[in-house]
Design a protein around this motif. Structure first.
Motif, PDB file in Angstrom:
ATOM      1  N   ASN A   1       0.859  -1.190   0.000  1.00 52.17           N
ATOM      2  CA  ASN A   1       0.000   0.000   0.000  1.00 52.17           C
ATOM      3  C   ASN A   1       0.891   1.234   0.000  1.00 52.17           C
ATOM      4  OD1 ASN A   1      -1.858   1.758   2.498  1.00 52.17           O
ATOM      5  ND2 ASN A   1      -2.388   1.644   0.345  1.00 52.17           N
ATOM      6  N   VAL A   2       0.610   2.139  -0.930  1.00 50.19           N
ATOM      7  CA  VAL A   2       1.404   3.356  -1.049  1.00 50.19           C
ATOM      8  C   VAL A   2       0.479   4.569  -0.993  1.00 50.19           C
ATOM      9  CG1 VAL A   2       3.052   4.650  -2.451  1.00 50.19           C
ATOM     10  CG2 VAL A   2       3.083   2.141  -2.469  1.00 50.19           C
ATOM     11  N   ARG A   3       0.835   5.548  -0.185  1.00 50.69           N
ATOM     12  CA  ARG A   3       0.052   6.789  -0.048  1.00 50.69           C
ATOM     13  C   ARG A   3       0.966   7.990  -0.264  1.00 50.69           C
ATOM     14  NH1 ARG A   3      -2.427   4.949   5.813  1.00 50.69           N
ATOM     15  NH2 ARG A   3      -3.027   2.847   5.146  1.00 50.69           N
ATOM     16  N   GLY A   4       0.433   8.958  -0.958  1.00 48.86           N
ATOM     17  CA  GLY A   4       1.236  10.148  -1.193  1.00 48.86           C
ATOM     18  C   GLY A   4       0.453  11.189  -1.950  1.00 48.86           C
ATOM     19  N   SER A   5       1.176  12.020  -2.715  1.00 50.05           N
ATOM     20  CA  SER A   5       0.560  13.124  -3.429  1.00 50.05           C
ATOM     21  C   SER A   5       1.086  13.215  -4.851  1.00 50.05           C
ATOM     22  CB  SER A   5       0.864  14.445  -2.716  1.00 50.05           C
ATOM     23  OG  SER A   5       0.394  14.443  -1.398  1.00 50.05           O
ATOM     24  N   SER A   6       0.205  13.725  -5.716  1.00 51.86           N
ATOM     25  CA  SER A   6       0.575  14.005  -7.105  1.00 51.86           C
ATOM     26  C   SER A   6       0.216  15.448  -7.392  1.00 51.86           C
ATOM     27  CB  SER A   6      -0.194  13.091  -8.060  1.00 51.86           C
ATOM     28  OG  SER A   6       0.035  11.741  -7.774  1.00 51.86           O
ATOM     29  N   PHE A   7       1.050  16.107  -8.203  1.00 49.21           N
ATOM     30  CA  PHE A   7       0.804  17.505  -8.563  1.00 49.21           C
ATOM     31  C   PHE A   7       0.309  17.569  -9.995  1.00 49.21           C
ATOM     32  CE2 PHE A   7       2.474  18.507  -4.629  1.00 49.21           C
ATOM     33  CZ  PHE A   7       3.745  17.996  -4.458  1.00 49.21           C
ATOM     34  N   HIS A   8      -0.854  18.213 -10.182  1.00 48.75           N
ATOM     35  CA  HIS A   8      -1.458  18.303 -11.507  1.00 48.75           C
ATOM     36  C   HIS A   8      -1.905  19.736 -11.738  1.00 48.75           C
ATOM     37  CE1 HIS A   8      -1.631  13.920 -12.059  1.00 48.75           C
ATOM     38  NE2 HIS A   8      -1.879  13.887 -10.765  1.00 48.75           N
ATOM     39  N   GLY A   9      -1.264  20.384 -12.689  1.00 47.28           N
ATOM     40  CA  GLY A   9      -1.698  21.724 -13.096  1.00 47.28           C
ATOM     41  C   GLY A   9      -1.865  22.680 -11.937  1.00 47.28           C
ATOM     42  N   GLY A  10      -0.972  22.623 -10.966  1.00 48.31           N
ATOM     43  CA  GLY A  10      -1.017  23.529  -9.832  1.00 48.31           C
ATOM     44  C   GLY A  10      -1.809  23.017  -8.655  1.00 48.31           C
ATOM     45  N   SER A  11      -2.477  21.892  -8.802  1.00 45.07           N
ATOM     46  CA  SER A  11      -3.238  21.353  -7.677  1.00 45.07           C
ATOM     47  C   SER A  11      -2.581  20.071  -7.175  1.00 45.07           C
ATOM     48  CB  SER A  11      -4.680  21.076  -8.086  1.00 45.07           C
ATOM     49  OG  SER A  11      -4.727  20.048  -9.058  1.00 45.07           O
ATOM     50  N   VAL A  12      -2.878  19.746  -5.935  1.00 46.09           N
ATOM     51  CA  VAL A  12      -2.313  18.562  -5.297  1.00 46.09           C
ATOM     52  C   VAL A  12      -3.407  17.527  -5.095  1.00 46.09           C
ATOM     53  CG1 VAL A  12      -1.145  17.657  -3.255  1.00 46.09           C
ATOM     54  CG2 VAL A  12      -0.571  19.943  -4.117  1.00 46.09           C
ATOM     55  N   ARG A  13      -3.128  16.317  -5.515  1.00 45.55           N
ATOM     56  CA  ARG A  13      -4.078  15.225  -5.326  1.00 45.55           C
ATOM     57  C   ARG A  13      -3.428  14.140  -4.488  1.00 45.55           C
ATOM     58  NH1 ARG A  13      -6.233  14.418 -11.570  1.00 45.55           N
ATOM     59  NH2 ARG A  13      -6.851  16.590 -11.927  1.00 45.55           N
ATOM     60  N   SER A  14      -4.167  13.639  -3.544  1.00 47.06           N
ATOM     61  CA  SER A  14      -3.658  12.537  -2.732  1.00 47.06           C
ATOM     62  C   SER A  14      -3.998  11.209  -3.387  1.00 47.06           C
ATOM     63  CB  SER A  14      -4.287  12.578  -1.331  1.00 47.06           C
ATOM     64  OG  SER A  14      -3.916  13.753  -0.656  1.00 47.06           O
ATOM     65  N   PHE A  15      -3.161  10.242  -3.188  1.00 47.78           N
ATOM     66  CA  PHE A  15      -3.466   8.898  -3.669  1.00 47.78           C
ATOM     67  C   PHE A  15      -3.233   7.885  -2.554  1.00 47.78           C
ATOM     68  CE2 PHE A  15       0.801   7.252  -4.012  1.00 47.78           C
ATOM     69  CZ  PHE A  15       1.594   8.349  -4.327  1.00 47.78           C
ATOM     70  N   ASP A  16      -3.905   6.766  -2.675  1.00 45.36           N
ATOM     71  CA  ASP A  16      -3.828   5.666  -1.698  1.00 45.36           C
ATOM     72  C   ASP A  16      -4.082   4.413  -2.508  1.00 45.36           C
ATOM     73  OD1 ASP A  16      -5.471   4.974   1.520  1.00 45.36           O
ATOM     74  OD2 ASP A  16      -4.196   3.725   0.245  1.00 45.36           O
ATOM     75  N   ASP A  17      -3.022   3.790  -2.977  1.00 41.34           N
ATOM     76  CA  ASP A  17      -3.153   2.706  -3.943  1.00 41.34           C
ATOM     77  C   ASP A  17      -2.522   1.401  -3.458  1.00 41.34           C
ATOM     78  OD1 ASP A  17      -2.904   5.306  -6.103  1.00 41.34           O
ATOM     79  OD2 ASP A  17      -4.457   3.796  -6.455  1.00 41.34           O
TER      80      ASP A  17
END
Length: 124
Positions: free
Chosen positions: A97-113
């Motif tokens: 399980n990996v959790r973190g953040s991705s940056f897209h066009g100036g916004s931050v999205r969290s992921f939990d995959d």
């Protein structure tokens, strides 16, 4: 999108060792948690060990010093699980399980995959 892939499972005799790997790829800009879990058919998934971005670890009680989680500076999106002195009860599918953040066009999205798992079978 983030992909999580485990590898390194297999068949090993009791008392033997295995090293599992988990790599996160894709839209990964920051990782704050990587954890290994395991599940036996018909039972709940349980935590084996986790590692957060501060370096803190949390081991399941059953590990009792037999397993070690670690990352390498050269491969920051990969986490390893070294398993020694394996027991019959360690037979399970191991998931990452990996959790973190991705940056897209100036916004931050969290992921939990989660990955799809790797089978570990310990024989007598």
């Amino acid at each position: 999108q983030v992909q999580v892939v485990e590898s390194g499972g297999g068949l090993v005799q009791a008392g033997g060792s295995l090293r599992l790997s988990c790599e996160a790829s894709g839209s990964v800009d920051s990782i704050n948690y990587m954890g290994w879990y395991r599940q036996v058919l018909g039972k709940q998934r349980e935590l084996v060990v986790s590692l957060d971005s501060g370096g803190s670890t949390n081991y399941g009680d059953f590990v009792k010093g037999r397993f070690t989680i670690f990352r390498l500076n050269a491969k920051k999106n990969t986490v390893f699980l070294q398993m020694n002195n394996l027991k019959l009860d360690d037979t399970a599918v191991y998931y990452c399980n990996v959790r973190g953040s991705s940056f897209h066009g100036g916004s931050v999205r969290s992921f939990d995959d989660w990955g799809t798992g790797t089978q570990v079978t310990v024989s007598s």
